[in-house]
Enzyme design. Structure first.
Site, short mmCIF file in Angstrom:
data_model
loop_
_atom_site.label_atom_id
_atom_site.label_comp_id
_atom_site.label_asym_id
_atom_site.label_seq_id
_atom_site.Cartn_x
_atom_site.Cartn_y
_atom_site.Cartn_z
N CYS A 329 -52.37 -59.70 77.18
CA CYS A 329 -53.73 -59.60 76.61
C CYS A 329 -53.71 -59.93 75.12
CB CYS A 329 -54.32 -58.22 76.86
SG CYS A 329 -53.37 -56.86 76.14
N GLU A 363 -56.75 -63.51 77.68
CA GLU A 363 -55.53 -63.18 78.42
C GLU A 363 -54.77 -64.47 78.68
OE1 GLU A 363 -54.73 -60.11 80.51
OE2 GLU A 363 -56.25 -58.90 79.50
#
Length: 373
Positions: A329, A363
């Site tokens: 992330c 992400e």
């Protein structure tokens, strides 16, 4: 001030530019960070432009007798009230405004000292609404909230300091079609869930593609959460050991395993650092009682760490495993960790998943194979 559009201000959106240009800028950013380690094409998975977020939290702003949904003002003066929120999925959107009407119509029972509302919804139209208060909730509140549950066709919870009032359930049940199979996930109000269901499916299917290319051995997963990746990937390995530190997430993962009739997964409540110590034989853990770690033959590991990335011990541990699927992330810490991982492994595939459109967050994922020595 008020906000009618998720691209207008504050946390609703970072950019005034169109979505395609946002996506292009993110692709350039991730590609640039991965360039020292990967020269292939970056696979880009976009998001729906609106109605994409299955989890949302709003402040409640009190102005006279009225309440409104609000977010913080970037200038830190007052708040920005929200009149529309096209980022949330439709099961939230169709209920959030009716809820606000009922709060404002309530004779202080629902309104008094309410400071936030959280929504957790599914693609199958389940919705859990958590109302947060600066006061103790009583039976009068429960009765009015229970009637509201029926009217909105949802589940409602109340929270205040040291108090949690569950009127029906504290979870929703999501059903996702992934790679030709349907998976059921129980998602708890206080547990971590992927916020963007459409992109989440794309992430899982990308990871499955890497798993299929391996096709042997056992599978190790760290930061497994409620089993988001674990359940679908388990079909492509002999046995699975999945670890997670959160008790709530482990509880949900075990339930999800049973719901999906999957029998080759063992879940263990361990932090990433503890997993490393256990597998290296540094420490014994009572939480691993009955689990024969030495019997596993891990061909593949999946890690999905928080924004801080991997600790040095985990990097050292997974460097000994043939195949690594790294979901990140934070592309900056992914690039930092690749500087070490690519000493032993080669990046074979890379992808970007736009879980958070209209924000700077993104992400990404890489698939690494051990280099021939």
């Amino acid at each position: 001030m008020n906000c009618k559009h998720f691209g207008s201000c504050g946390s609703c959106g970072l950019y005034e530019i169109g979505y395609e240009e946002q996506l292009k800028q993110k692709e350039q950013r991730v590609s640039g960070l991965l360039a020292p380690f990967y020269q292939g094409d970056l696979e880009v998975f976009d998001s729906p432009n609106d109605h994409y977020r299955a989890r949302a939290e709003f402040r409640i702003w009190h102005e006279g007798e009225r309440c409104d949904y609000a977010m913080g003002n970037i200038e830190k003066k007052g708040a920005i009230t929200i009149e529309e929120c096209p980022k949330v999925i439709e099961p939230i959107e169709k209920r959030m405004w009716k809820l606000l009407e009922k709060i404002n119509a309530s004779t202080e029972v629902l309104k008094a000292r309410l400071f936030a509302v959280e929504f957790l919804a599914t693609t199958t139209d389940e919705c859990l609404i958590t109302m947060l208060y600066h006061r103790k909730l009583d039976d009068v509140w429960s009765a009015e909230a229970k009637a509201l549950e029926a009217e909105l066709n949802c589940k409602i919870m109340g929270r205040s300091r040291k108090q949690k009032v569950i009127l029906s359930d504290e979870f929703v049940t999501e059903k996702l079609d992934v790679d030709g199979k349907r998976f059921t996930y129980v998602q708890y109000e206080s547990g971590f869930t992927q916020p963007n269901p459409a992109v989440n499916v794309k992430m899982i299917e990308w990871a499955i593609k890497q798993a299929k290319s391996v096709g042997y051995g056992d599978f190790l997963e760290s930061y497994c959460g409620l089993g988001n990746f674990t359940l679908p990937l388990s079909h492509y390995f002999d046995r699975v050991l999945a670890t997670e530190i959160s008790k709530r997430s482990i509880h949900a993962a075990l339930e999800n395993c049973a719901f999906n009739a999957i029998e080759n997964i063992t879940f263990a409540r361990l932090a990433s650092e503890e997993m490393t110590e256990a597998l290296n034989g540094v420490r014994e853990f009572s939480r691993l009682k009955g689990i024969d770690l030495e019997s596993y033959n891990f061909s593949t590991v999946l890690v999905d760490p928080p924004r801080a990335g991997l600790d040095e011990g985990t990097i050292a541990l997974i460097s000994n495993i043939e195949n690594i699927i790294y979901i990140s992330c934070n592309p900056e810490t992914l690039a930092r960790d690749l500087a070490t991982l690519t000493q032993t492994h080669e990046v074979i595939e890379a992808a970007m998943f736009d879980q958070f459109p209209h924000t700077e967050h993104v992400e990404s994922g890489v698939f690494l194979k051990k280099k021939s020595m």
